[in-house]
Design a protein around this motif. Structure first.
Motif, PDB file in Angstrom:
ATOM      1  N   ARG A   1      23.268 -53.379 -33.361  1.00 51.60           N
ATOM      2  CA  ARG A   1      22.537 -52.851 -32.199  1.00 51.60           C
ATOM      3  C   ARG A   1      22.131 -51.391 -32.418  1.00 51.60           C
ATOM      4  N   ARG A   2      21.561 -51.164 -33.602  1.00 43.33           N
ATOM      5  CA  ARG A   2      21.052 -49.847 -33.965  1.00 43.33           C
ATOM      6  C   ARG A   2      19.541 -49.920 -34.094  1.00 43.33           C
ATOM      7  N   SER A   3      18.854 -49.020 -33.438  1.00 47.28           N
ATOM      8  CA  SER A   3      17.390 -49.007 -33.504  1.00 47.28           C
ATOM      9  C   SER A   3      16.932 -48.478 -34.855  1.00 47.28           C
ATOM     10  N   ILE A   4      16.034 -49.225 -35.478  1.00 49.30           N
ATOM     11  CA  ILE A   4      15.500 -48.849 -36.785  1.00 49.30           C
ATOM     12  C   ILE A   4      13.979 -48.895 -36.725  1.00 49.30           C
ATOM     13  N   VAL A   5      13.369 -47.821 -37.191  1.00 51.04           N
ATOM     14  CA  VAL A   5      11.917 -47.739 -37.352  1.00 51.04           C
ATOM     15  C   VAL A   5      11.648 -47.782 -38.853  1.00 51.04           C
ATOM     16  N   TYR A   6      10.995 -48.814 -39.304  1.00 47.79           N
ATOM     17  CA  TYR A   6      10.903 -49.157 -40.725  1.00 47.79           C
ATOM     18  C   TYR A   6       9.448 -49.108 -41.173  1.00 47.79           C
ATOM     19  N   THR A   7       9.182 -48.318 -42.202  1.00 50.93           N
ATOM     20  CA  THR A   7       7.845 -48.205 -42.771  1.00 50.93           C
ATOM     21  C   THR A   7       7.896 -48.663 -44.217  1.00 50.93           C
TER      22      THR A   7
ATOM     23  N   PRO B   1      14.335 -56.856 -31.172  1.00 54.53           N
ATOM     24  CA  PRO B   1      14.538 -55.794 -30.180  1.00 54.53           C
ATOM     25  C   PRO B   1      14.919 -54.440 -30.765  1.00 54.53           C
ATOM     26  N   HIS B   2      15.585 -54.437 -31.928  1.00 60.15           N
ATOM     27  CA  HIS B   2      16.037 -53.179 -32.510  1.00 60.15           C
ATOM     28  C   HIS B   2      15.312 -52.799 -33.796  1.00 60.15           C
TER      29      HIS B   2
END
Length: 223
Positions: A81-87, A129-130
């Motif tokens: 439940r850790r938000s990750i923004v992945y590029t 969701p995350h």
């Protein structure tokens, strides 16, 4: 331009793809899943979770390829439940028809792979969701971004196939993309790769690799 690939089963039962033009596999023939899990998740992501416990993690991947690293990261984002923004940047994307034959979801009990490969290029897509994904189509050398990252997965083809992606200026580019105390992980532990990382100001650590791979690297940008 789409990559010309064929699929093959690796030693742990997971698929890899073979780039026909380079005659190189995207993952270890001894086990695609266990290689990605060790190099990028255990050595990279889990360490970043501990290093940046309160942050939304921003991750950059050099070489989206089969999407396995992105899928494993999305799985960890939901599990923890850790938000990750992945590029991720990819110069030669896999054809969707080829990507849909990969067995990762079946093997791992996930359902993310199709969403990863059908996500629009050059814009943000919510995969879970995350886990938010932005896929960039192009060459790393042409990347221009103001974003900075907690973690980089450096998953270019081997230096024998793409020597230009292992040169000092590329690691300086990667160091510039990292936040202070940020991490970079890669499967390649050649001595000159380590020297090029150090020349970019990174602190290089050698760690045990997955089966049939003695050493892998984690590099850290000093505070």
């Amino acid at each position: 331009m789409k990559a010309d690939v064929r699929l093959m089963i690796t030693g742990d039962g997971s698929h890899t793809a073979v780039n026909q033009a380079l005659d190189k596999t995207y993952h270890s023939i001894h086990g695609a899943y266990q290689e990605s899990q060790r190099v990028f998740i255990e050595l990279g992501l889990w360490n970043a979770f501990d290093t940046f416990p309160n942050d939304t993690l921003h991750i950059f991947e050099m070489g989206l390829g089969t999407g396995l690293n992105a899928l494993l990261t999305a799985r960890e984002a939901e599990k923890h439940r850790r938000s990750i923004v992945y590029t991720a940047i990819e110069a030669f994307p896999m054809d969707l028809e080829d990507a849909q034959q990969l067995n990762y979801d079946e093997l791992l009990g996930t359902n993310y792979l199709n969403a990863i490969h059908t996500a629009a290029w050059n814009q943000s897509s919510q995969i879970t969701p995350h886990f938010t994904l932005t896929k960039l189509e192009g060459h790393l050398q042409e990347l221009h971004t103001d974003e900075r990252f907690h973690l980089i997965y450096y998953d270019a083809f081997a230096p024998t196939a793409q020597p230009e992606l292992w040169e000092p200026e590329l690691f300086q580019q990667m160091a510039d993309l990292l936040l202070p105390n940020g991490r970079l992980t890669t499967y390649c532990s050649k001595s000159y790769v380590q020297r090029n990382m150090r020349a970019a100001g990174l602190v290089v650590e050698k760690h045990p690799g997955p089966p049939h791979k003695r050493d892998i690297l984690r590099a850290i940008k000093p505070l």
